[in-house]
Design an enzyme around this catalytic site. Structure first.
Site, short mmCIF file in Angstrom:
data_model
loop_
_atom_site.label_atom_id
_atom_site.label_comp_id
_atom_site.label_asym_id
_atom_site.label_seq_id
_atom_site.Cartn_x
_atom_site.Cartn_y
_atom_site.Cartn_z
N HIS A 59 0.83 -1.21 0.00
CA HIS A 59 0.00 0.00 0.00
C HIS A 59 0.86 1.26 0.00
O HIS A 59 2.09 1.19 0.04
CB HIS A 59 -0.95 0.00 1.20
CG HIS A 59 -0.26 -0.04 2.54
ND1 HIS A 59 0.54 0.98 3.03
CD2 HIS A 59 -0.25 -0.99 3.51
CE1 HIS A 59 0.99 0.68 4.21
NE2 HIS A 59 0.54 -0.53 4.54
N CYS B 173 3.12 -4.83 6.60
CA CYS B 173 2.87 -4.68 5.16
C CYS B 173 4.12 -4.16 4.45
O CYS B 173 5.17 -3.95 5.06
CB CYS B 173 1.71 -3.72 4.93
SG CYS B 173 0.16 -4.22 5.72
#
Length: 340
Positions: free
Chosen positions: A151, A159
C-alpha cells in the site's frame, strides 16, 4: 386504506434499498475520489511500447526485503517477461524471514497469486492490494495473519509500504493487466536476491531451508523470464508440477516438468552454498578465537599493571613509616649537657 398503506410502505422500502445501495457505491472509494481509475501516464504507456509490451499484457511483481525494492515485470509480445520498473519500498515490518502469526509485525515471504478481488481501492493508505497471505503454504504450516498489503502512505505494520505515487502507478498497471484479460498476477516475495553469496551470509538462519525452497522459483524466473507454476505438497513449495490438478499441501509431491538446465544450476548452487557456508563458519570461528585471545591479552596486561601499581604503592607507603618495615622502635641519642 390498507392497499394505500402497503403501497407507501413498499415505496419506503425501495427508497431505503436504493439509499443503501448508493451509499455503498459512494463509499467504495473513501472520500468519493477516483484515484483507483487514474489512467496510466503517456510516459508509462510509451515505456511499455518501447519494451514490446502494453498495459493489457500480464505482469509479475517481485519484492526484495533487504534491498527494499519492488519490481514490476511485464509480458512482451515474444512471451518472455521484461523488467519494466523498480520502485523503492518506503518501509516493511520485521526482519528477514517469513510471517508466522497474527500480530508478530512481520512482512510475509513466498509466492502469492493476486486476483482482482484482492485489489483495495478504498484503502486508508491511499491504494493497496492484498498479498493473499496466508496462502496454501502458510496455512499448512498453521501460520496466521490478515490484511497484509502492499500500500501507500509510507507506513508499515506487517505490510510493504510504498509512496502514494508509487502505489498509484503499480495499482494502475495491475488494473490494466486485469482489463487485458489476465485473471491474476504473481507476487514473489524474497528476503534478498537469492544468490549463493547472500544465502551463505545467512547460513546460520533458521529460515535457510525455507529460503532454499523458494529459491527454485526464483531461479526458474531468472533463467526463463516466465513465472513458474507453483503449488504446495509435503508442506513445501513445488514448482511446475507435471499435472494440473491441485495438490494436497501435506500429501506426497508428484513429478515436475523436466528442466535440465535448472536442475544443474540448483545442484551446482547447493555445492557452492555448502562451500561458502563452510568457509564462513571457519572464518567466524577464527574471528571468535582472535577476539578471545585479544580479550585474554587485555586482561593479562590489566593484571600486570595492576600488580605494578600495588607494588609501588607498598614501597611509598613503607618509606613514610620506617618502623613499619622492621617492627622495632629506633631510639635516638640524647644530646650531652656537660661541657668538655
Amino acid at each position: 386504506m390498507t392497499a394505500t398503506f402497503f403501497q407507501r410502505l413498499g415505496a419506503v422500502v425501495i427508497l431505503l434499498w436504493l439509499a443503501v445501495g448508493l451509499a455503498a457505491c459512494s463509499n467504495f472509494v473513501k472520500g468519493g475520489d477516483n484515484r483507483h481509475n487514474i489512467p496510466l501516464s503517456g510516459g508509462v504507456i510509451q515505456g511499455l511500447r518501447n519494451m514490446g509490451s502494453s498495459p493489457g499484457q500480464g505482469m509479475v511483481v517481485r519484492i526484495f526485503k533487504e534491498e527494499s525494492v519492488l519490481e514490476v515485470w511485464k509480458a512482451t509480445g515474444a512471451g518472455a517477461y521484461r523488467l519494466f520498473k523498480t520502485y523503492e519500498i518506503c518501509a516493511y515490518s520485521g526482519d528477514l524471514g517469513p510471517k508466522f502469526k497474527e500480530g508478530d509485525r512481520q512482512s510475509p515471504e513466498g509466492f502469492y497469486t493476486i486476483t482482482p478481488g484482492l485489489m483495495n481501492p478504498r484503502s486508508n493508505y491511499y491504494l493497496a492490494f492484498n498479498t493473499g497471505f496466508p496462502n496454501k503454504f502458510d496455512r499448512v504450516h498453521g501460520r496466521t495473519g490478515s490484511d497484509l498489503m502492499v500500500h501507500g502512505d509510507c507506513s508499515s505494520r506487517g505490510c510493504y509500504a510504498m509512496t502514494d505515487a508509487g502505489i498509484a502507478e503499480i495499482y494502475a498497471l495491475a488494473r490494466e493487466a486485469f482489463k487485458g484479460g489476465n485473471t491474476s498476477f504473481q507476487l514473489q516475495i524474497f528476503p534478498f536476491r537469492m544468490t549463493t553469496a547472500n544465502l551463505a551470509k545467512h547460513a546460520t538462519s533458521p529460515h535457510l531451508d525455507f529460503w532454499k525452497d523458494i529459491k527454485e522459483g526464483y531461479d526458474y524466473f531468472e533463467m526463463t523470464r516466465t513465472p513458474p507454476v507453483w503449488d504446495v505438497c509435503e508442506k513445501q513449495y513445488i514448482f511446475n508440477p507435471a499435472g494440473s490438478a491441485p495438490l494436497n499441501a501435506a500429501g506426497p509431491c508428484p513429478a515436475t516438468v523436466s528442466n535440465p538446465a535448472l536442475t544443474a544450476k540448483l545442484q551446482a548452487d547447493e555445492a557452492d552454498l555448502a562451500n561458502k557456508a563452510e568457509a564462513a563458519r571457519v572464518a567466524a570461528e577464527k574471528k571468535a578465537a582472535e577476539e578471545a585471545a585479544l580479550k585474554e591479552r587485555g586482561a593479562a596486561v590489566n593484571n600486570f599493571f595492576s600488580g605494578i601499581g600495588s607494588g609501588i604503592g607498598g614501597i611509598f607507603g613503607g618509606q613514610g613509616r620506617p618502623e613499619a618495615q622492621t617492627g622495632t622502635t629506633t631510639t635516638l641519642p640524647t644530646p650531652s649537657t656537660q661541657r668538655p
